[in-house]
Design a protein around this motif. Structure first.
Motif, PDB file in Angstrom:
ATOM      1  N   ARG A  98       0.819  -1.186   0.000  1.00 47.28           N
ATOM      2  CA  ARG A  98       0.000   0.000   0.000  1.00 47.28           C
ATOM      3  C   ARG A  98       0.866   1.253   0.000  1.00 47.28           C
ATOM      4  O   ARG A  98       0.568   2.207  -0.700  1.00 47.28           O
ATOM      5  N   GLU A  99       1.922   1.260   0.795  1.00 46.33           N
ATOM      6  CA  GLU A  99       2.794   2.426   0.870  1.00 46.33           C
ATOM      7  C   GLU A  99       3.497   2.674  -0.458  1.00 46.33           C
ATOM      8  O   GLU A  99       3.686   3.816  -0.856  1.00 46.33           O
ATOM      9  N   ARG A 100       3.890   1.610  -1.138  1.00 43.53           N
ATOM     10  CA  ARG A 100       4.623   1.774  -2.391  1.00 43.53           C
ATOM     11  C   ARG A 100       3.748   2.325  -3.501  1.00 43.53           C
ATOM     12  O   ARG A 100       4.228   2.995  -4.407  1.00 43.53           O
ATOM     13  N   SER A 101       2.448   2.039  -3.452  1.00 45.42           N
ATOM     14  CA  SER A 101       1.555   2.472  -4.531  1.00 45.42           C
ATOM     15  C   SER A 101       1.350   3.980  -4.557  1.00 45.42           C
ATOM     16  O   SER A 101       1.066   4.537  -5.605  1.00 45.42           O
ATOM     17  N   ARG A 102       1.508   4.671  -3.432  1.00 41.51           N
ATOM     18  CA  ARG A 102       1.289   6.116  -3.418  1.00 41.51           C
ATOM     19  C   ARG A 102       2.578   6.919  -3.310  1.00 41.51           C
ATOM     20  O   ARG A 102       2.541   8.136  -3.250  1.00 41.51           O
ATOM     21  N   GLY A 103       3.689   6.267  -3.249  1.00 40.10           N
ATOM     22  CA  GLY A 103       4.962   6.969  -3.189  1.00 40.10           C
ATOM     23  C   GLY A 103       5.441   7.142  -1.762  1.00 40.10           C
ATOM     24  O   GLY A 103       4.750   6.799  -0.801  1.00 40.10           O
ATOM     25  N   PRO A 104       6.645   7.698  -1.610  1.00 38.19           N
ATOM     26  CA  PRO A 104       7.212   7.841  -0.263  1.00 38.19           C
ATOM     27  C   PRO A 104       6.504   8.928   0.552  1.00 38.19           C
ATOM     28  O   PRO A 104       5.969   9.886   0.001  1.00 38.19           O
ATOM     29  N   LEU A 105       6.531   8.753   1.831  1.00 34.11           N
ATOM     30  CA  LEU A 105       5.973   9.728   2.757  1.00 34.11           C
ATOM     31  C   LEU A 105       7.005  10.832   2.957  1.00 34.11           C
ATOM     32  O   LEU A 105       8.115  10.571   3.390  1.00 34.11           O
ATOM     33  N   ILE A 106       6.620  12.052   2.622  1.00 36.34           N
ATOM     34  CA  ILE A 106       7.540  13.179   2.751  1.00 36.34           C
ATOM     35  C   ILE A 106       7.199  13.930   4.026  1.00 36.34           C
ATOM     36  O   ILE A 106       6.177  14.621   4.106  1.00 36.34           O
ATOM     37  N   ALA A 107       8.032  13.729   5.035  1.00 36.15           N
ATOM     38  CA  ALA A 107       7.831  14.373   6.340  1.00 36.15           C
ATOM     39  C   ALA A 107       9.120  14.242   7.130  1.00 36.15           C
ATOM     40  O   ALA A 107       9.950  13.374   6.847  1.00 36.15           O
ATOM     41  N   PRO A 108       9.297  15.072   8.156  1.00 35.79           N
ATOM     42  CA  PRO A 108      10.479  14.929   9.018  1.00 35.79           C
ATOM     43  C   PRO A 108      10.452  13.589   9.759  1.00 35.79           C
ATOM     44  O   PRO A 108       9.390  13.011   9.993  1.00 35.79           O
ATOM     45  N   PHE A 109      11.620  13.116  10.136  1.00 37.18           N
ATOM     46  CA  PHE A 109      11.727  11.825  10.827  1.00 37.18           C
ATOM     47  C   PHE A 109      10.903  11.801  12.116  1.00 37.18           C
ATOM     48  O   PHE A 109      10.319  10.778  12.470  1.00 37.18           O
ATOM     49  N   ILE A 110      10.826  12.928  12.815  1.00 38.27           N
ATOM     50  CA  ILE A 110      10.079  12.984  14.079  1.00 38.27           C
ATOM     51  C   ILE A 110       8.586  12.683  13.865  1.00 38.27           C
ATOM     52  O   ILE A 110       7.908  12.204  14.759  1.00 38.27           O
ATOM     53  N   ILE A 111       8.100  12.933  12.664  1.00 38.22           N
ATOM     54  CA  ILE A 111       6.713  12.614  12.315  1.00 38.22           C
ATOM     55  C   ILE A 111       6.618  11.193  11.761  1.00 38.22           C
ATOM     56  O   ILE A 111       5.701  10.452  12.085  1.00 38.22           O
ATOM     57  N   LYS A 112       7.566  10.823  10.917  1.00 37.52           N
ATOM     58  CA  LYS A 112       7.511   9.512  10.274  1.00 37.52           C
ATOM     59  C   LYS A 112       7.715   8.359  11.236  1.00 37.52           C
ATOM     60  O   LYS A 112       7.083   7.310  11.088  1.00 37.52           O
ATOM     61  N   ALA A 113       8.580   8.514  12.215  1.00 38.77           N
ATOM     62  CA  ALA A 113       8.892   7.406  13.124  1.00 38.77           C
ATOM     63  C   ALA A 113       7.651   6.909  13.870  1.00 38.77           C
ATOM     64  O   ALA A 113       7.342   5.711  13.811  1.00 38.77           O
ATOM     65  N   PRO A 114       6.895   7.775  14.560  1.00 37.39           N
ATOM     66  CA  PRO A 114       5.689   7.275  15.231  1.00 37.39           C
ATOM     67  C   PRO A 114       4.669   6.709  14.245  1.00 37.39           C
ATOM     68  O   PRO A 114       3.993   5.719  14.536  1.00 37.39           O
ATOM     69  N   TYR A 115       4.585   7.314  13.071  1.00 35.76           N
ATOM     70  CA  TYR A 115       3.649   6.818  12.049  1.00 35.76           C
ATOM     71  C   TYR A 115       3.984   5.384  11.663  1.00 35.76           C
ATOM     72  O   TYR A 115       3.110   4.518  11.635  1.00 35.76           O
ATOM     73  N   TYR A 116       5.251   5.137  11.353  1.00 44.12           N
ATOM     74  CA  TYR A 116       5.648   3.788  10.951  1.00 44.12           C
ATOM     75  C   TYR A 116       5.503   2.788  12.101  1.00 44.12           C
ATOM     76  O   TYR A 116       5.090   1.644  11.882  1.00 44.12           O
ATOM     77  N   VAL A 117       5.812   3.196  13.314  1.00 42.71           N
ATOM     78  CA  VAL A 117       5.659   2.293  14.466  1.00 42.71           C
ATOM     79  C   VAL A 117       4.185   1.951  14.668  1.00 42.71           C
ATOM     80  O   VAL A 117       3.823   0.776  14.850  1.00 42.71           O
ATOM     81  N   LEU A 118       3.336   2.958  14.633  1.00 41.17           N
ATOM     82  CA  LEU A 118       1.907   2.712  14.851  1.00 41.17           C
ATOM     83  C   LEU A 118       1.280   1.884  13.736  1.00 41.17           C
ATOM     84  O   LEU A 118       0.478   0.981  14.008  1.00 41.17           O
ATOM     85  N   THR A 119       1.635   2.156  12.481  1.00 42.76           N
ATOM     86  CA  THR A 119       1.070   1.345  11.400  1.00 42.76           C
ATOM     87  C   THR A 119       1.570  -0.099  11.479  1.00 42.76           C
ATOM     88  O   THR A 119       0.804  -1.030  11.223  1.00 42.76           O
ATOM     89  N   PHE A 120       2.828  -0.298  11.883  1.00 39.22           N
ATOM     90  CA  PHE A 120       3.340  -1.660  12.057  1.00 39.22           C
ATOM     91  C   PHE A 120       2.573  -2.385  13.156  1.00 39.22           C
ATOM     92  O   PHE A 120       2.157  -3.534  12.992  1.00 39.22           O
ATOM     93  N   LEU A 121       2.360  -1.698  14.303  1.00 38.33           N
ATOM     94  CA  LEU A 121       1.622  -2.314  15.404  1.00 38.33           C
ATOM     95  C   LEU A 121       0.188  -2.649  15.007  1.00 38.33           C
ATOM     96  O   LEU A 121      -0.326  -3.718  15.343  1.00 38.33           O
ATOM     97  N   LEU A 122      -0.458  -1.737  14.292  1.00 39.04           N
ATOM     98  CA  LEU A 122      -1.827  -2.016  13.838  1.00 39.04           C
ATOM     99  C   LEU A 122      -1.854  -3.190  12.874  1.00 39.04           C
ATOM    100  O   LEU A 122      -2.766  -4.020  12.929  1.00 39.04           O
ATOM    101  N   ASP A 123      -0.869  -3.274  11.985  1.00 40.49           N
ATOM    102  CA  ASP A 123      -0.801  -4.410  11.064  1.00 40.49           C
ATOM    103  C   ASP A 123      -0.611  -5.718  11.811  1.00 40.49           C
ATOM    104  O   ASP A 123      -1.210  -6.738  11.463  1.00 40.49           O
ATOM    105  N   VAL A 124       0.204  -5.713  12.866  1.00 44.94           N
ATOM    106  CA  VAL A 124       0.448  -6.935  13.647  1.00 44.94           C
ATOM    107  C   VAL A 124      -0.790  -7.303  14.467  1.00 44.94           C
ATOM    108  O   VAL A 124      -1.218  -8.461  14.479  1.00 44.94           O
ATOM    109  N   ILE A 125      -1.375  -6.327  15.135  1.00 46.58           N
ATOM    110  CA  ILE A 125      -2.526  -6.604  16.005  1.00 46.58           C
ATOM    111  C   ILE A 125      -3.734  -7.078  15.211  1.00 46.58           C
ATOM    112  O   ILE A 125      -4.440  -7.993  15.626  1.00 46.58           O
TER     113      ILE A 125
END
Length: 97
Positions: free
Chosen positions: A1-28
């Protein structure tokens, strides 16, 4: 899904929690009804409305009730919209374990 819309353009401080939360939601929610995930996200999306209404009550308590009258109408419409999102999610089985 992430690859189909291109990279997320944001500072690391924003991207890090986003990626952690989406990973946790995918696992749960792996192998579950996708509407359960949406139900959780809709429930979390309602949290700012609770703090918002608290501030409106504070305005009224401090005597600024005329200022908050129009804001309350807007808030009610937004809350009503979120309420119906939850009703739709429940009807699709999002609240079922």
């Amino acid at each position: 899904r992430e690859r189909s819309r291109g990279p997320l353009i944001a500072p690391f401080i924003i991207k890090a929690p986003y990626y952690v939360l989406t990973f946790l939601l995918d696992v749960i929610f792996e192998g579950r009804n996708p509407f359960q995930r949406f139900f959780l996200l809709e429930t979390v999306a309602r949290m700012p409305y609770f703090s918002y209404i608290t501030m409106l009550h504070l305005y009224e308590t401090l005597g600024f009730w005329r200022r908050s009258a129009d804001i309350k109408r807007i808030h009610f419409a937004e809350e009503w919209n979120e309420f119906h999102h939850l009703l739709i999610q429940e009807s699709l089985g999002g609240d079922q374990p």
